[in-house]
Scaffold this motif. Structure first.
Motif, short mmCIF file in Angstrom:
data_model
loop_
_atom_site.label_atom_id
_atom_site.label_comp_id
_atom_site.label_asym_id
_atom_site.label_seq_id
_atom_site.Cartn_x
_atom_site.Cartn_y
_atom_site.Cartn_z
N LEU A 48 -34.13 -23.74 -8.87
CA LEU A 48 -33.50 -22.48 -8.49
C LEU A 48 -33.95 -22.05 -7.10
O LEU A 48 -33.15 -21.57 -6.30
CB LEU A 48 -33.83 -21.40 -9.52
N SER A 49 -35.23 -22.25 -6.79
CA SER A 49 -35.74 -21.87 -5.47
C SER A 49 -35.05 -22.65 -4.37
O SER A 49 -34.62 -22.08 -3.35
CB SER A 49 -37.25 -22.12 -5.40
N TRP A 50 -34.91 -23.98 -4.56
CA TRP A 50 -34.25 -24.79 -3.54
C TRP A 50 -32.79 -24.36 -3.38
O TRP A 50 -32.26 -24.34 -2.25
CB TRP A 50 -34.32 -26.27 -3.91
N ALA A 51 -32.13 -24.04 -4.48
CA ALA A 51 -30.73 -23.59 -4.39
C ALA A 51 -30.62 -22.29 -3.59
O ALA A 51 -29.71 -22.12 -2.77
CB ALA A 51 -30.16 -23.40 -5.79
N LEU A 52 -31.55 -21.38 -3.81
CA LEU A 52 -31.53 -20.11 -3.08
C LEU A 52 -31.84 -20.32 -1.60
O LEU A 52 -31.25 -19.67 -0.73
CB LEU A 52 -32.52 -19.14 -3.71
N PHE A 53 -32.79 -21.24 -1.31
CA PHE A 53 -33.07 -21.56 0.09
C PHE A 53 -31.81 -22.11 0.78
O PHE A 53 -31.48 -21.70 1.90
CB PHE A 53 -34.19 -22.59 0.19
N ALA A 54 -31.14 -23.04 0.11
CA ALA A 54 -29.94 -23.65 0.70
C ALA A 54 -28.84 -22.63 0.90
O ALA A 54 -28.17 -22.60 1.95
CB ALA A 54 -29.45 -24.80 -0.21
N MET A 55 -28.64 -21.76 -0.11
CA MET A 55 -27.60 -20.74 0.01
C MET A 55 -27.94 -19.76 1.13
O MET A 55 -27.06 -19.31 1.88
CB MET A 55 -27.44 -20.00 -1.31
N GLY A 56 -29.23 -19.42 1.25
CA GLY A 56 -29.63 -18.52 2.33
C GLY A 56 -29.35 -19.10 3.70
O GLY A 56 -28.87 -18.40 4.61
N LEU A 57 -29.64 -20.39 3.87
CA LEU A 57 -29.35 -21.05 5.14
C LEU A 57 -27.85 -21.10 5.43
O LEU A 57 -27.41 -20.89 6.57
CB LEU A 57 -29.93 -22.47 5.13
N VAL B 181 -25.48 -19.02 4.32
CA VAL B 181 -24.99 -17.68 4.67
C VAL B 181 -25.45 -17.30 6.07
O VAL B 181 -24.69 -16.71 6.86
CB VAL B 181 -25.47 -16.65 3.63
N THR B 182 -26.69 -17.64 6.41
CA THR B 182 -27.20 -17.34 7.75
C THR B 182 -26.37 -18.05 8.82
O THR B 182 -26.05 -17.46 9.87
CB THR B 182 -28.67 -17.77 7.87
N VAL C 172 -12.31 -9.68 6.38
CA VAL C 172 -13.30 -8.75 5.83
C VAL C 172 -13.23 -8.74 4.31
O VAL C 172 -14.25 -8.75 3.61
CB VAL C 172 -13.08 -7.33 6.39
N GLY C 173 -12.02 -8.73 3.76
CA GLY C 173 -11.86 -8.71 2.31
C GLY C 173 -12.39 -9.98 1.65
O GLY C 173 -13.09 -9.92 0.62
N ILE C 174 -12.07 -11.14 2.27
CA ILE C 174 -12.53 -12.42 1.70
C ILE C 174 -14.02 -12.63 1.94
O ILE C 174 -14.79 -12.93 1.03
CB ILE C 174 -11.73 -13.59 2.30
N GLY C 175 -14.43 -12.50 3.24
CA GLY C 175 -15.82 -12.78 3.58
C GLY C 175 -16.80 -11.71 3.18
O GLY C 175 -17.97 -12.01 2.90
N GLY C 176 -16.36 -10.46 3.15
CA GLY C 176 -17.28 -9.37 2.86
C GLY C 176 -17.30 -8.91 1.42
O GLY C 176 -18.26 -8.27 0.99
N ILE C 177 -16.24 -9.22 0.66
CA ILE C 177 -16.16 -8.75 -0.73
C ILE C 177 -16.01 -9.91 -1.71
O ILE C 177 -16.85 -10.12 -2.59
CB ILE C 177 -15.00 -7.75 -0.90
N ALA C 178 -14.96 -10.69 -1.56
CA ALA C 178 -14.66 -11.74 -2.54
C ALA C 178 -15.73 -12.84 -2.54
O ALA C 178 -16.23 -13.23 -3.61
CB ALA C 178 -13.28 -12.34 -2.25
N PHE C 179 -16.07 -13.34 -1.35
CA PHE C 179 -17.04 -14.44 -1.28
C PHE C 179 -18.40 -14.05 -1.87
O PHE C 179 -18.93 -14.76 -2.72
CB PHE C 179 -17.19 -14.90 0.18
#
Length: 314
Positions: free
Chosen positions: A26-35, A37-38, A65-72
């Protein structure tokens, strides 16, 4: 001392048991997702500052904005939540009652350890050190004697709060022998940062030998007779217990097997005669705010005698 057990890779990324494995994934998945999104945010920022007018207009549009800021975020975070709960379900699966049990009580600022028998009776006590057999699930019964603490051995499992008046359960299992650093992971005041412990996983034969050494009858004497007399006369016995002697104090850690422990002061010092002398003589300069007074009024020869006798308690 526990810092020496926290090498590279960090313990949370170096699982030594099945319950820590899911936390690591789970930690590695969160690290990858954080990178990921960054990277998206940095790319969008570059477009907004340096990109062509056509792209600037697009990233400022309602659709993006709707897709990237809310839906995604909604889809990704919901998916991560469901997957994370499924991945770590083993951490909360029902206790069968057949597991080995160890009760650990958080104190200011150390850990009281009690090994329990099948009926819940206390077989023997220890402090700031837990020993478990490899390949066998162990359930820790966690509570606190004062404020909220938190029990965490990153190599072996997730963390669990220790709450006054309640008992929480944490399942741990080691799949390899070794020594692993543990900490209080909840700020509990004073010398919280100096409140640690060591978890030791033994192969089965070594575990049996260790268990026999702890449950065998003791006389608590030892050759350092002067040290024993000082321990009883100077007030140590009022706070500490040593099996086989008249010392039965409960305010501080049980010292029955202090000579064989890996650390002193709740995981902050290696255990040998020199550190014993230093801790007895001036514990407040080593761990400011701990509840043991410094015995700096004792002459050097008395400190040496006390340390020599305690060193024999194995």
């Amino acid at each position: 001392m526990t810092e020496a057990l926290w090498g590279w890779p960090p313990p949370v990324l170096d699982p030594a048991g099945p319950y820590a494995e899911s936390v690591t994934v789970l930690s590695w998945a969160l690290f990858a997702m954080g990178l990921f999104v960054t990277a998206i945010v940095v790319a969008a920022l570059w477009v907004a500052l340096k990109g062509p007018a056509r792209l600037k207009a697009k990233i400022g549009g309602e659709k993006v904005v709707g897709i990237g800021g809310i839906a995604f975020p909604a889809v990704v975070l919901t998916g991560l939540l469901i997957w994370g709960l499924t991945l770590t379900a083993s951490l909360t699966k029902p206790i069968t009652g057949e597991e080995m049990r160890i009760r650990v009580t958080g104190e200011m600022w150390w850990f009281r350890v009690e090994y329990l028998g099948p009926s819940g009776d206390v077989l023997f006590e220890d402090a700031n050190e837990v020993h478990i057999p490899v390949g066998q699930p162990v359930v820790f019964e966690l509570t606190s004697a004062d404020v909220i603490h938190s029990f965490w051995v990153p190599n072996l499992s997730g963390k669990k709060d220790m709450i006054p008046g309640r008992t929480t359960l944490l399942r741990v299992e080691a799949d390899r022998a070794g020594r692993f650093g543990g900490v209080c992971a909840e700020y509990c005041g004073g010398p919280h940062a100096l409140m640690g412990f060591v978890a030791v996983a033994h192969e089965r034969e070594e575990w049996s030998e260790w268990l026999t050494s702890r449950t065998a009858p003791r006389d608590g004497t030892g050759a350092a007779g002067r040290g024993r007399e000082l321990f009883m006369e100077s007030g140590c016995a009022a706070c500490h217990r040593v099996a086989g002697t008249e010392a039965g104090g409960r305010a501080g850690p049980d010292l029955t097997h202090i000579g064989s422990r890996l650390t002193l002061g709740a995981g902050i010092l290696p255990n040998h005669r020199g550190t014993l002398i230093g801790w007895i003589g001036d514990s407040q300069s080593i761990k400011p705010g701990n509840r043991m007074p410094s015995y700096d009024q004792l002459p050097a020869e008395d400190l040496h005698a006390l340390a020599a006798w305690l060193e024999q308690q194995k």
